[in-house]
Design a protein around this motif. Structure first.
Motif, PDB file in Angstrom:
ATOM      1  N   GLY A  93      32.614   7.964  11.468  1.00 25.61           N
ATOM      2  CA  GLY A  93      33.119   8.908  12.463  1.00 25.61           C
ATOM      3  C   GLY A  93      34.637   8.914  12.516  1.00 25.61           C
ATOM      4  N   GLY A  94      35.258   7.729  12.388  1.00 22.47           N
ATOM      5  CA  GLY A  94      36.715   7.676  12.383  1.00 22.47           C
ATOM      6  C   GLY A  94      37.312   8.329  11.161  1.00 22.47           C
ATOM      7  N   GLN A 131      46.141  13.504   5.402  1.00 23.80           N
ATOM      8  CA  GLN A 131      45.066  12.863   6.159  1.00 23.80           C
ATOM      9  C   GLN A 131      44.089  12.146   5.227  1.00 23.80           C
ATOM     10  N   ILE A 132      43.777  12.757   4.087  1.00 20.50           N
ATOM     11  CA  ILE A 132      42.882  12.110   3.129  1.00 20.50           C
ATOM     12  C   ILE A 132      43.527  10.835   2.578  1.00 20.50           C
ATOM     13  N   ILE A 138      43.725   3.285   4.921  1.00 13.95           N
ATOM     14  CA  ILE A 138      43.009   2.520   5.951  1.00 13.95           C
ATOM     15  C   ILE A 138      41.865   1.732   5.325  1.00 13.95           C
ATOM     16  N   ILE A 139      41.139   2.340   4.398  1.00 13.70           N
ATOM     17  CA  ILE A 139      40.029   1.647   3.737  1.00 13.70           C
ATOM     18  C   ILE A 139      40.543   0.441   2.962  1.00 13.70           C
ATOM     19  N   ILE A 140      41.644   0.607   2.239  1.00 13.73           N
ATOM     20  CA  ILE A 140      42.221  -0.507   1.487  1.00 13.73           C
ATOM     21  C   ILE A 140      42.677  -1.619   2.429  1.00 13.73           C
ATOM     22  N   TRP A 141      43.292  -1.255   3.526  1.00 13.98           N
ATOM     23  CA  TRP A 141      43.771  -2.242   4.498  1.00 13.98           C
ATOM     24  C   TRP A 141      42.605  -3.047   5.071  1.00 13.98           C
ATOM     25  N   VAL A 142      41.521  -2.372   5.399  1.00  7.50           N
ATOM     26  CA  VAL A 142      40.360  -3.058   5.973  1.00  7.50           C
ATOM     27  C   VAL A 142      39.718  -3.983   4.940  1.00  7.50           C
ATOM     28  N   ILE A 143      39.599  -3.514   3.704  1.00  6.92           N
ATOM     29  CA  ILE A 143      38.981  -4.343   2.660  1.00  6.92           C
ATOM     30  C   ILE A 143      39.779  -5.622   2.448  1.00  6.92           C
ATOM     31  N   VAL A 144      41.098  -5.495   2.419  1.00  8.08           N
ATOM     32  CA  VAL A 144      41.939  -6.662   2.147  1.00  8.08           C
ATOM     33  C   VAL A 144      41.900  -7.663   3.294  1.00  8.08           C
ATOM     34  N   TRP A 145      42.152  -7.213   4.507  1.00  9.84           N
ATOM     35  CA  TRP A 145      42.281  -8.137   5.626  1.00  9.84           C
ATOM     36  C   TRP A 145      40.929  -8.572   6.180  1.00  9.84           C
ATOM     37  N   ILE A 146      40.061  -7.642   6.481  1.00  6.94           N
ATOM     38  CA  ILE A 146      38.766  -8.012   7.049  1.00  6.94           C
ATOM     39  C   ILE A 146      37.880  -8.629   5.984  1.00  6.94           C
ATOM     40  N   GLY A 147      37.933  -8.099   4.749  1.00  4.43           N
ATOM     41  CA  GLY A 147      37.174  -8.721   3.673  1.00  4.43           C
ATOM     42  C   GLY A 147      37.627 -10.153   3.412  1.00  4.43           C
ATOM     43  N   GLY A 148      38.947 -10.380   3.459  1.00  7.19           N
ATOM     44  CA  GLY A 148      39.453 -11.732   3.296  1.00  7.19           C
ATOM     45  C   GLY A 148      39.016 -12.658   4.415  1.00  7.19           C
ATOM     46  N   LEU A 149      39.008 -12.151   5.634  1.00  3.31           N
ATOM     47  CA  LEU A 149      38.558 -12.957   6.764  1.00  3.31           C
ATOM     48  C   LEU A 149      37.083 -13.317   6.634  1.00  3.31           C
TER      49      LEU A 149
END
Length: 294
Positions: A93-94, A131-132, A138-149
């Motif tokens: 949705g985001g 926007q695309i 945003i997807i790359i940022w989430v994969i790196v930080w949240i995936g690392g966590l």
């Protein structure tokens, strides 16, 4: 203000469409679907709430409901456990909300919101490409930080509970109860049952019964027994459960749906009670149940 109006319209559109989708495709109105549809509408309009018109805000919320439902069913299809539909609502949705800015934002609304002249004078295609690209970053940022966590938590073996607790449920294991019953909240797993409960299944069942009524009497009884009766589907209603003592006097209570007169607790004869016409015979004796039965 304008932001409040566009947000409310998107939430309303998302909730109504999610309720309708659930009723048409799943056969019943689902409260979790409605709540998540409202959230999906709110998430979808967050990025563009100040730069889109009110009618466009409603359209963004409606499309957000379809995005949420499709993503939720996709996770169920690939057997990924997301009980709150967090990825479907906030992730998909985001992403749709960020992309929708490039599709629905207008120069007048962008100027009214106080953005710089570069965005005001830019073309819709340029804004859409921005926007695309933002979604990709945003997807790359989430994969790196949240995936690392998550990787670190998994190495420390604290990412998830053991399988027994997972199957029991954290609500039951950690808090001693179930917060929400989701057994009828989402998809019915049996395909024949789910199909019969939908609007399409009802229509085909009705037409089939009308056209085949002449041969129904001569059909095979086994086939008739295997067919799902849409009129016998479970009802989401509460019923009054009435109890009485069983004959074994073991302190357990039986469910007696057929006995409409056993609305009070009736002691058996072994405990000194006499089920007679005396009103005192229908009083529940003290300390009859153990602590586990209360």
């Amino acid at each position: 203000s304008k932001v409040a109006v566009t947000s409310t319209l998107a939430a309303a559109g998302g909730g109504i469409i999610s309720a309708t989708i659930g009723r048409v495709l799943e056969g019943y109105f689902s409260l979790p679907r409605v709540c998540n549809g409202i959230l999906a509408g709110l998430v979808s309009i967050t990025a563009g709430c100040s730069v889109v018109d009110t009618g466009d805000a409603l359209a963004i919320g409606i499309i957000g409901a379809f995005v949420y439902y499709s993503a939720s069913r996709f996770l169920e299809r690939i057997k990924v456990d997301d009980p709150l539909d967090a990825w479907a609502v906030h992730g998909c949705g985001g992403a749709w909300g960020v992309i929708s800015v490039g599709l629905f934002a207008t120069s007048d609304n962008i100027a009214f919101a106080g953005y710089n002249d570069i965005l005001v004078k830019s073309t819709k295609g340029y804004r859409l490409s921005l926007q695309i690209f933002a979604v990709f970053i945003i997807i790359i940022w989430v994969i790196v930080w949240i995936g690392g966590l998550f990787y670190l938590l998994n190495k420390l073996e604290i990412l998830r509970v053991n399988e027994d607790i997972e199957r029991e449920g954290l609500d039951s294991h950690d808090h001693g109860g179930v917060a929400v019953d989701y057994k009828r909240g989402y998809v019915i797993k049996d395909k024949a049952t789910a199909r019969a409960m939908t609007v399409f299944g009802r229509g085909s069942a009705a037409s089939g019964s009308g056209s085949g009524s002449g041969s129904a009497s001569s059909g095979d009884d086994d086939n008739n027994n295997n067919e799902y009766d849409i009129n016998q589907r479970p009802k989401r209603t509460r019923k009054k459960i009435e109890y009485k003592y069983d004959d074994d006097d073991d302190g357990e209570k039986e469910d007696d749906d057929d006995d409409q007169e056993s609305e009070q607790y009736i002691p058996d004869n072994d405990n000194g009670g006499d089920a007679s016409d005396d009103d005192s015979a229908y009083e529940m004796p003290e300390n009859e149940f153990s602590d586990n039965d209360e």
